[in-house]
Design a protein around this motif. Structure first.
Motif, PDB file in Angstrom:
ATOM      1  N   ARG A 101      -5.657  -6.622   4.222  1.00  0.00           N
ATOM      2  CA  ARG A 101      -6.264  -5.821   3.156  1.00  0.00           C
ATOM      3  C   ARG A 101      -6.069  -6.501   1.805  1.00  0.00           C
ATOM      4  NH1 ARG A 101      -4.338   0.282   2.273  1.00  0.00           N
ATOM      5  NH2 ARG A 101      -4.880   0.366   4.502  1.00  0.00           N
TER       6      ARG A 101
ATOM      7  N   GLU B   8      -6.822  -0.489  -4.682  1.00  0.00           N
ATOM      8  CA  GLU B   8      -7.232   0.028  -3.383  1.00  0.00           C
ATOM      9  C   GLU B   8      -7.108   1.534  -3.365  1.00  0.00           C
ATOM     10  OE1 GLU B   8      -4.139  -1.916  -0.883  1.00  0.00           O
ATOM     11  OE2 GLU B   8      -3.572   0.141  -0.319  1.00  0.00           O
ATOM     12  N   GLN B   9      -7.874   2.162  -2.500  1.00  0.00           N
ATOM     13  CA  GLN B   9      -7.847   3.617  -2.359  1.00  0.00           C
ATOM     14  C   GLN B   9      -8.210   3.955  -0.921  1.00  0.00           C
ATOM     15  OE1 GLN B   9      -7.137   5.981  -4.901  1.00  0.00           O
ATOM     16  NE2 GLN B   9      -7.075   7.419  -3.178  1.00  0.00           N
ATOM     17  N   VAL B  10      -7.482   4.891  -0.341  1.00  0.00           N
ATOM     18  CA  VAL B  10      -7.774   5.353   1.015  1.00  0.00           C
ATOM     19  C   VAL B  10      -8.296   6.782   0.937  1.00  0.00           C
ATOM     20  CG1 VAL B  10      -6.865   5.790   3.327  1.00  0.00           C
ATOM     21  CG2 VAL B  10      -5.981   3.872   1.978  1.00  0.00           C
TER      22      VAL B  10
ATOM     23  N   SER C  22       0.842  -1.199   0.000  1.00  0.00           N
ATOM     24  CA  SER C  22       0.000   0.000   0.000  1.00  0.00           C
ATOM     25  C   SER C  22       0.877   1.248   0.000  1.00  0.00           C
ATOM     26  CB  SER C  22      -0.914  -0.015   1.236  1.00  0.00           C
ATOM     27  OG  SER C  22      -1.689  -1.188   1.297  1.00  0.00           O
TER      28      SER C  22
ATOM     29  N   ALA D 286       0.001   3.379   6.406  1.00  0.00           N
ATOM     30  CA  ALA D 286       0.265   1.938   6.355  1.00  0.00           C
ATOM     31  C   ALA D 286       1.502   1.608   7.186  1.00  0.00           C
ATOM     32  CB  ALA D 286       0.472   1.493   4.918  1.00  0.00           C
TER      33      ALA D 286
ATOM     34  N   VAL E 292     -11.246   2.802   3.695  1.00  0.00           N
ATOM     35  CA  VAL E 292     -10.344   2.024   2.858  1.00  0.00           C
ATOM     36  C   VAL E 292     -11.210   1.217   1.895  1.00  0.00           C
ATOM     37  CG1 VAL E 292      -8.561   0.255   2.790  1.00  0.00           C
ATOM     38  CG2 VAL E 292      -8.630   1.887   4.699  1.00  0.00           C
TER      39      VAL E 292
ATOM     40  N   ASP F 181      -0.635   4.681   0.846  1.00  0.00           N
ATOM     41  CA  ASP F 181      -1.311   4.823   2.135  1.00  0.00           C
ATOM     42  C   ASP F 181      -0.295   5.340   3.151  1.00  0.00           C
ATOM     43  OD1 ASP F 181      -2.634   4.639   4.531  1.00  0.00           O
ATOM     44  OD2 ASP F 181      -3.161   2.517   4.337  1.00  0.00           O
TER      45      ASP F 181
ATOM     46  N   GLN G 244     -11.140   7.437   8.154  1.00  0.00           N
ATOM     47  CA  GLN G 244     -10.838   7.124   6.761  1.00  0.00           C
ATOM     48  C   GLN G 244     -11.696   5.954   6.280  1.00  0.00           C
ATOM     49  OE1 GLN G 244      -6.588   6.352   7.541  1.00  0.00           O
ATOM     50  NE2 GLN G 244      -6.110   8.121   6.233  1.00  0.00           N
TER      51      GLN G 244
END
Length: 634
Positions: free
Chosen positions: A344, A525-527, A309, A315, A513, A312, A511
């Motif tokens: 994740r 993936e996107q945060v 990630s 992370a 996720v 992120d 947040q």
């Protein structure tokens, strides 16, 4: 049959009589699953706090590490009583827990205690004799003996007596019967819940595939089985054991994988264990048996790794030291292993496998727990009693010494985390209600703080809902954490509420996720930063929310709540929604920076932390909710 085993068997007959005679009659309300014993709320009304992963002196390694507290002391401590720790200090939680699962290792249940108590002249196996002598020589030698035992288990070289199924089954039955009676005596519906469970400890070549097994039922059902051994069985055989239990008793049981971060990529594979393509039947079996995963605990945090990630910025919490390799460090990890080691990524893999098989084997919720081997269930930074008795607070330099479990290199005391806890949204505090919250994944993890986090997913939520009965609307028009939404061509909305731990630090931010499959079927993936404290003065810059600040006084291990917020809430709509794309969404809540246990120790004992340890001595504790999945319509 070796001498020590014969001795153990000879002793069992007498012990069995003693155990049966010592069982205490318990009120029916305490010995069942709690159904009908208390009035329940209409909806889950609060998070109930617990630990589903605690070891006592019945665990083969915990006893060897030195713990002399058993299940009874563990239950007393968890419900808020003061107890005397193995090293002689008073131990007490500032706030009691609501539930506890004592998860002693099924393999060799009580074995090191029996070895310790065995007359030396009857022990014929050279390795067992050496371990017996080391355990009697000193606490340090006892810990070395257990480190050797763990490595032997990883290498498949345990002495024959430890693997004798006949002797182990009889010993396990005796200990299990007594243990279930103890649980019933402390189980008080509406006040404190004691759930039956054990740890299945499979560790091929040192790679951690452990699961905690947790029962819903009272002793009338759980006494019909004994804990299932792990060293010589497979996960699929464990699931078969669980299914057979349910079929035979009408009861319910689930398994919770943990420490995927120490599996060297084997916990969440894209294939069958033998490398062949995963089948739908296998995926369905796993999904049925394992609705929840333990994402954070003393031996590190398994949410995600910065390699997986890179975008992120938050992370990598709790990966230091634990990212080096498997549990005993007999095999170093490679970057290719990381995908199968973190939660994740597993959630993303689950989407991809579901696209191929029609079943998602990794659709799990998340909890935290301690994995403490001291019989003391605490995830509190300012009340950390160590991983095992060898690093209780009596060992004043525990934060700076090497403390690897197998080989004596690579990990240090400060790498251990103090957390975590499991929070269950339930209608009341009974075995059935707590278990059912786990089964429907309406649970979340924290790294220690008891922050209250709630999320509902749906399509019609609005900010004005906060002014009415938003919980009722959440349940009636949406789904809570752990639920599933069917894509109807409209972007999903999430109603999120986070309250600080009433005795803890303010909140930095909330947040979302998101994991999803793109149009090519690739995992992404996107945060998203959803809501944060002081939003007017902390405007995004370059797409990032500025850091919340840091009030920690390193010289005194204190902080102030001059920054952050006591409550954060928002209704959030996915701005990047793609119709028809599989996705999951979970909430991550961050506190403002606070001292870790290692900084408390440094101040209390006058330690000088290394530069690396000092940099890690302040952290932003966090919570991870179970995801909500968005699925294409049929």
């Amino acid at each position: 049959m070796r001498g020590w085993t014969r001795l153990a068997l000879a002793g069992i007959s007498a012990l069995a009589v003693t155990a049966c005679d010592s069982l205490v009659a318990v009120d029916e309300a305490q010995s069942g699953d709690g159904t009908g014993t208390i009035e329940l709320a209409e909806f889950p009304d609060r998070p109930y706090w617990g630990d589903t992963h605690l070891h006592t002196d019945n665990s083969v390694d915990a006893f060897g590490f030195g713990v002399r507290l058993g299940p009874e002391e563990a239950l007393k401590f968890a419900r808020g009583d003061a107890v005397t720790s193995t090293t002689g200090a008073e131990a007490k939680l500032a706030r009691p827990l609501d539930f506890l699962v004592i998860a002693d290792h099924s393999d060799g249940l009580g074995a090191t205690r029996r070895l310790y108590d065995a007359p030396r002249f009857l022990i014929q196996d050279e390795t067992l004799l050496r371990w017996h002598d080391m355990m009697h020589e000193s606490p340090e030698q006892s810990q070395l003996a257990i480190a050797e035992l763990i490595t032997a288990a990883a290498d498949g070289t345990l002495p024959e007596a430890f693997a004798d199924p006949e002797a182990n089954a009889e010993n396990t039955r005796d200990i299990w019967t007594t243990h279930l009676n103890t649980l019933d005596r402390y189980n008080k519906p509406g006040e404190f819940t004691a759930l039956a469970g054990f740890e299945w400890t499979r560790m091929p070549d040192g790679n951690n595939l452990h699961r905690v097994v947790m029962f819903r039922d009272g002793s009338a059902q759980t006494s019909q089985v004994i804990p299932f051994r792990g060293q010589t069985t497979t996960a699929e055989q464990l699931w078969d054991y669980m299914a057979a239990y349910s079929e035979a008793t009408g009861g319910k049981v689930l398994a919770i994988p943990h420490n995927s971060n120490l599996s060297n990529g084997l916990m969440f594979e894209m294939t069958m264990p033998d490398g062949s393509p995963m089948t739908a039947a296998y995926a369905a079996k796993r999904a049925q048996a394992e609705p929840v995963v333990e994402v954070t605990q003393i031996k590190g945090d398994s949410e995600t790794h910065p390699f997986l990630s890179p975008n992120d910025e938050m992370a990598g919490f709790g990966v230091a030291g634990w990212e080096l390799g498997n549990l005993p460090l007999t095999a170093r990890r490679t970057d290719e292993m990381l995908g199968g080691s973190y939660v994740r990524e597993a959630l993303k893999r689950g989407l991809s496998l579901e696209e191929q098989l029609g079943v998602n084997p990794y659709a799990f919720g998340m909890v935290g727990s301690t994995d403490s081997h001291t019989a003391l269930a605490t995830g509190d930074e300012d009340n950390f009693w160590g991983k095992h008795t060898g690093n209780e607070p009596a060992i004043t330099d525990r934060a700076v010494t090497a403390q690897n479990l197998g080989t004596r290199q690579g990990r240090f005391g400060w790498n251990y985390l103090a957390g975590g806890y499991a929070a269950a949204w339930a209608r009341g505090n009974t075995r059935a209600e707590i278990f059912d919250a786990f089964q429907r994944r309406e649970v979340y993890a924290t790294t220690g703080p008891r922050m209250s986090v709630r999320v509902f997913g749906g399509f019609g939520f609005e900010d004005a809902d906060w002014d009415a009965d938003w919980v009722r609307k959440g349940y009636s028009e949406g789904v809570p954490m752990g639920g599933e939404l069917t894509d109807g061509g409209e972007a999903p909305r999430f109603m999120i509420s986070a309250l600080k731990d009433p005795d803890g630090a303010n909140l930095d931010r909330v947040q979302i996720v998101k994991g999803y499959l793109d149009s090519a079927g690739d995992m992404r993936e996107q945060v998203y930063d959803v809501v944060w404290s002081d939003m007017d003065s902390r405007a995004r810059s370059g797409g990032k929310v500025p850091a919340v600040g840091d009030t920690v006084d390193r010289a005194n291990a204190t902080y102030t709540n001059d920054i952050g917020a006591a409550e954060l809430r928002s209704v959030w709509t996915d701005p990047d929604y793609t119709p028809g794309a599989r996705a999951f969404y979970y909430v991550r809540v961050l506190e403002i920076p606070t001292p870790r246990w290692s900084l408390f120790d440094a101040v209390r004992f006058g330690l000088t932390l290394s530069e690396e340890a000092m940099a890690d001595s302040v952290a932003q504790e966090r919570a991870y909710t179970s995801p909500i999945w968005l699925k294409p319509s049929a």
